[in-house]
Enzyme design. Structure first.
Site, PDB file in Angstrom:
ATOM      1  N   GLY A  81     -13.873 -13.954   1.992  1.00  0.00           N
ATOM      2  CA  GLY A  81     -14.069 -14.769   0.794  1.00  0.00           C
ATOM      3  C   GLY A  81     -15.373 -14.446   0.105  1.00  0.00           C
ATOM      4  N   SER A  96     -11.363  -9.680   5.337  1.00  0.00           N
ATOM      5  CA  SER A  96     -11.837 -10.367   4.131  1.00  0.00           C
ATOM      6  C   SER A  96     -12.507 -11.673   4.527  1.00  0.00           C
ATOM      7  CB  SER A  96     -10.666 -10.625   3.174  1.00  0.00           C
ATOM      8  OG  SER A  96      -9.590 -11.256   3.835  1.00  0.00           O
ATOM      9  N   GLY A 102      -5.439 -10.961  -0.755  1.00  0.00           N
ATOM     10  CA  GLY A 102      -5.396 -10.140   0.446  1.00  0.00           C
ATOM     11  C   GLY A 102      -4.410  -8.994   0.322  1.00  0.00           C
ATOM     12  N   ASP A 103      -3.251  -9.262  -0.276  1.00  0.00           N
ATOM     13  CA  ASP A 103      -2.260  -8.215  -0.499  1.00  0.00           C
ATOM     14  C   ASP A 103      -2.806  -7.137  -1.434  1.00  0.00           C
ATOM     15  OD1 ASP A 103      -0.605  -9.980   0.925  1.00  0.00           O
ATOM     16  OD2 ASP A 103       0.040 -10.936  -0.934  1.00  0.00           O
ATOM     17  N   ASP A 155     -18.241 -14.320   1.198  1.00  0.00           N
ATOM     18  CA  ASP A 155     -19.196 -13.578   2.015  1.00  0.00           C
ATOM     19  C   ASP A 155     -18.924 -12.079   2.023  1.00  0.00           C
ATOM     20  OD1 ASP A 155     -20.649 -15.840   2.773  1.00  0.00           O
ATOM     21  OD2 ASP A 155     -19.258 -16.277   4.408  1.00  0.00           O
ATOM     22  N   GLY A 156     -17.977 -11.631   1.222  1.00  0.00           N
ATOM     23  CA  GLY A 156     -17.680 -10.211   1.161  1.00  0.00           C
ATOM     24  C   GLY A 156     -16.641  -9.794   2.185  1.00  0.00           C
TER      25      GLY A 156
END
Length: 305
Positions: free
Chosen positions: A219, A217, A248-249, A221-222
């Site tokens: 953020g 990940s 993230g989870d 920026d995809g």
């Protein structure tokens, strides 16, 4: 069956302020949210929202532990926790004027006896099950406990690993996927990693050690997915960032949900990004309606490795 393991659960107490947090001053919240937290628990919650059943494993203690069990029961999530002495930690996150401050509590001690109780529970895993190992490891047990637990599983189980830094490196064990974020990857290698090519090269570190997929990940920026055959790059759906905790989870839960539904890697990755974004754009964990909406907005670019 999908099992999620949270060795270090918490009561997550989120506070949203009108303005930025001011030290040595009274800060009034405009909204609060509290829930059973910890990375594996978050995965179970998002899986439930996506219509996928799971069993939450781990440790709980004291009145906070009781709250976590009751909170999961209320959400219809099965749990098989080992009870410890002491009190499960409370984590506080203050969100003010788009700035987040986190305070993390202290975990209760896990004794050898309690560790063996967990090992016994995990002996019930069967061929075809999925085990999600998420979050930090309490200082009272081995920093390689995820790898040790993975090695103890005799059944043919797909294992997901989502933790940070040295813990990630030390606990790799033929995983279905790992999910570092870009900041963790930079810290891990001590490099800025500005270009996609640089990032992909570092992801090969995990592939060379038996990991099947690396989900990264980034953020705004995809996200990237890297395996031995190709690289996938996902766009970011539009939305306002409200709460990054649990995003993230949620990505982990989305990919696992896609995997058990028999989706292609591309579509499972797309579901992962939609789930992570849905949590980031919400006060709570990702809800299916928003996940479905964001899923339709995400574009996937595929390149050969």
């Amino acid at each position: 069956m999908i099992y999620t393991l949270t060795l270090n659960p918490a009561l997550d107490y989120d506070m949203y302020l009108e303005n930025e947090l001011e030290a040595e001053n009274l800060n009034l919240a405009k909204k609060v949210n509290y829930r059973a937290g910890g990375k594996g628990i978050n995965v179970s919650k998002v899986l439930k929202n996506l219509g996928i059943e799971s069993t939450a494993l781990g440790y709980v203690a004291g009145f906070v532990g009781d709250f976590i069990v009751e909170n999961l029961q209320k959400d219809g999530i099965k749990s098989e926790f080992v009870k410890l002495d002491g009190i499960t930690r409370i984590n506080v996150k203050v969100n003010g004027n788009d700035k987040e401050t986190e305070l993390t509590g202290v975990s209760p001690k896990i004794t050898d006896e309690k560790l063996q109780e967990l090992v016994k529970k995990m002996s019930d895993l069967k061929d075809g099950d999925i085990l999600v190992l998420s979050g930090s490891i309490p200082s009272s047990i081995s920093s390689k406990i995820y790898k040790e637990l993975s090695g103890n599983v005799k059944a043919n189980v797909e294992i997901v690993l989502d933790t940070r830094g040295n813990l990630l490196q030390d606990n790799i064990h033929n995983n279905l996927f790992v999910k570092p974020n870009i900041h963790e990857l930079r810290d891990m290698f001590g490099e800025k990693l500005k270009t996609k090519q640089e990032i992909v090269e570092k992801c090969k570190y995990f592939l060379d050690r038996g990991v099947k997929n690396v989900i990264l990940s980034r953020g705004g920026d995809g996200a990237l997915l890297v395996n031995k055959d190709f690289v996938l790059e996902a766009s970011v759906p539009k939305g306002k960032l409200i709460n990054s905790i649990g995003a993230g989870d949620s990505m982990v839960a989305g990919f696992v949900a896609g995997f058990v539904k028999g989706m292609t890697i591309e579509d499972a990755f797309k579901l992962a990004v939609a789930s992570g974004s849905a949590t980031a754009y919400s006060y709570g964990m990702a809800e299916k309606d928003l996940v479905d909406k964001l899923y339709s907005e995400i574009e996937i670019l595929k390149e050969k490795l």
